[in-house]
Enzyme design. Structure first.
Site, PDB file in Angstrom:
ATOM      1  N   LYS A 216      -1.640   6.076  11.369  1.00 48.17           N
ATOM      2  CA  LYS A 216      -1.666   7.542  11.371  1.00 48.17           C
ATOM      3  C   LYS A 216      -2.212   8.094  12.686  1.00 48.17           C
ATOM      4  CE  LYS A 216      -4.243   7.852   7.593  1.00 48.17           C
ATOM      5  NZ  LYS A 216      -4.340   6.473   7.107  1.00 48.17           N
TER       6      LYS A 216
ATOM      7  N   ARG B  89      -6.528  13.734   1.066  1.00 47.16           N
ATOM      8  CA  ARG B  89      -6.596  12.357   0.563  1.00 47.16           C
ATOM      9  C   ARG B  89      -6.739  12.328  -0.951  1.00 47.16           C
ATOM     10  NH1 ARG B  89      -8.551  10.036   5.688  1.00 47.16           N
ATOM     11  NH2 ARG B  89      -8.461   7.772   5.630  1.00 47.16           N
TER      12      ARG B  89
ATOM     13  N   ARG C 132      -8.558  -3.890  15.042  1.00 50.33           N
ATOM     14  CA  ARG C 132      -8.644  -2.616  15.788  1.00 50.33           C
ATOM     15  C   ARG C 132      -9.984  -2.506  16.529  1.00 50.33           C
ATOM     16  NH1 ARG C 132      -7.280   2.847  12.708  1.00 50.33           N
ATOM     17  NH2 ARG C 132      -8.941   2.223  11.287  1.00 50.33           N
TER      18      ARG C 132
ATOM     19  N   ARG D 149     -14.941  -0.220  14.377  1.00 50.82           N
ATOM     20  CA  ARG D 149     -15.467   0.792  13.464  1.00 50.82           C
ATOM     21  C   ARG D 149     -16.189   0.093  12.319  1.00 50.82           C
ATOM     22  NH1 ARG D 149     -10.574   4.931  12.135  1.00 50.82           N
ATOM     23  NH2 ARG D 149     -11.412   4.649  10.047  1.00 50.82           N
TER      24      ARG D 149
ATOM     25  N   ARG E 169     -11.577   0.274   0.956  1.00 49.27           N
ATOM     26  CA  ARG E 169     -10.753   1.386   1.440  1.00 49.27           C
ATOM     27  C   ARG E 169      -9.339   1.316   0.863  1.00 49.27           C
ATOM     28  NH1 ARG E 169     -10.997   1.091   7.689  1.00 49.27           N
ATOM     29  NH2 ARG E 169      -9.737   2.982   7.634  1.00 49.27           N
TER      30      ARG E 169
HETATM   31  P1  AMP Z   1      -9.715   7.853   8.881  1.00 49.78           P
HETATM   32  O1  AMP Z   1     -10.193   7.971  10.284  1.00 49.78           O
HETATM   33  O2  AMP Z   1      -8.701   8.901   8.517  1.00 49.78           O
HETATM   34  O3  AMP Z   1      -9.282   6.453   8.537  1.00 49.78           O
HETATM   35  O4  AMP Z   1     -10.977   8.165   7.933  1.00 49.78           O
HETATM   36  C1  AMP Z   1     -12.113   7.334   7.962  1.00 49.78           C
HETATM   37  C2  AMP Z   1     -13.006   7.624   6.771  1.00 49.78           C
HETATM   38  O5  AMP Z   1     -13.446   9.001   6.797  1.00 49.78           O
HETATM   39  C3  AMP Z   1     -12.361   7.470   5.416  1.00 49.78           C
HETATM   40  O6  AMP Z   1     -12.351   6.114   4.975  1.00 49.78           O
HETATM   41  C4  AMP Z   1     -13.277   8.357   4.541  1.00 49.78           C
HETATM   42  O7  AMP Z   1     -14.513   7.724   4.308  1.00 49.78           O
HETATM   43  C5  AMP Z   1     -13.533   9.535   5.476  1.00 49.78           C
HETATM   44  N1  AMP Z   1     -12.498  10.573   5.342  1.00 49.78           N
HETATM   45  C6  AMP Z   1     -11.593  10.967   6.281  1.00 49.78           C
HETATM   46  N2  AMP Z   1     -10.796  11.933   5.809  1.00 49.78           N
HETATM   47  C7  AMP Z   1     -11.189  12.158   4.524  1.00 49.78           C
HETATM   48  C8  AMP Z   1     -10.740  13.024   3.489  1.00 49.78           C
HETATM   49  N3  AMP Z   1      -9.701  13.846   3.676  1.00 49.78           N
HETATM   50  N4  AMP Z   1     -11.399  12.980   2.307  1.00 49.78           N
HETATM   51  C9  AMP Z   1     -12.449  12.169   2.098  1.00 49.78           C
HETATM   52  N5  AMP Z   1     -12.909  11.312   3.025  1.00 49.78           N
HETATM   53  C10 AMP Z   1     -12.295  11.302   4.239  1.00 49.78           C
END
Ligand code: AMP
Length: 213
Positions: A13, A87, A126, A159, A170
């Site tokens: 993404k 999400r 990553r 990360r 996740r």
């Molecule tokens: P990402 O960078 O999109 O993979 O997001 C990393 C982490 O941030 C996720 O695993 C969640 O812990 C949190 N996170 C990001 N976006 C959301 C969302 N829309 N709702 C809830 N948690 C989020």
């Protein structure tokens, strides 16, 4: 044009968001990036969010919906690419209400499809630059010097939520909470699915095709 980009963790993404937002000239909004920068700055939001993010759990809906509402005020009517938001179904409903409040709407919800067997490798390999945020992969997109960013010579880090022990959680959280968004957007006739395996430019071409279909 307002687009939602969603898919399992490791679907690509972030990479596609950068290309889409540049080519379509729309604002890239990543809740993951917003939460990580709050965590890095140790703001009260960042401290609270960190306890969820680092174990691979979702941050509560009220927090992320609040973040998106604030951003929408700043962005106004300019088109957005939403990366990692919504999400959950509650987030998707809140987004629809927010859009309707200024007579905009989501044009398409793009699902990046990648088979589960590819996801773990993509995530564990990553590495992200601690200075400029550029993303590398130890096998698929290695930096010229191991551990060092090609763009700014910053240090590459893994990360906390890309560690093998967190990834499983996740993926489960994704299946339970985010995968149902496929049906949500299918019902609204906004769902489009794109094969997320291949070179980033090839995947982008697939996305461009379905966005204008
Ligand atoms: P990402 O960078 O999109 O993979 O997001 C990393 C982490 O941030 C996720 O695993 C969640 O812990 C949190 N996170 C990001 N976006 C959301 C969302 N829309 N709702 C809830 N948690 C989020």
């Amino acid at each position: 044009m307002n687009l939602v980009l969603f898919g399992p963790p490791g679907a690509g993404k972030g990479t596609q968001s950068l290309i889409i937002s540049e080519k379509f000239d729309i604002k890239h909004v990543s809740t993951g990036d917003l939460l990580r920068s709050a965590m890095k700055a140790k703001t009260p939001l960042g401290v609270e969010a960190g306890s969820f993010v680092n174990k691979g759990a979702l941050v509560p809906d009220s927090i992320v919906i609040g973040l998106i509402k604030e951003l929408k005020v700043q962005i106004g009517k300019r088109g957005m690419l939403l990366d990692g938001f919504p999400r959950t179904t509650a987030q998707a409903q809140a987004l629809d209400e927010l859009m309707a409040s200024d007579k905009s709407q989501i044009s398409k919800a793009i699902f990046l499809e990648v088979k589960p067997e590819f996801l773990k490798d993509r995530l564990t390999g990553r590495r992200v630059c601690s200075t400029c945020g550029a993303t590398f992969h130890i096998k698929l997109k290695p930096p010229q010097i191991a551990g060092v960013c090609d763009n700014c010579q910053g240090i590459l880090e893994q990360r906390a939520d890309d560690r093998a022990e967190v990834i499983e959680n996740r993926l489960q959280v994704y299946e339970k909470n985010t995968a149902p968004l496929k049906t949500y957007y299918q019902n609204l006739k906004k769902f489009v699915s794109v094969d997320g395996v291949g070179e980033p430019e090839t995947i982008f071409k697939r996305i461009a095709q379905v966005v204008y279909s």
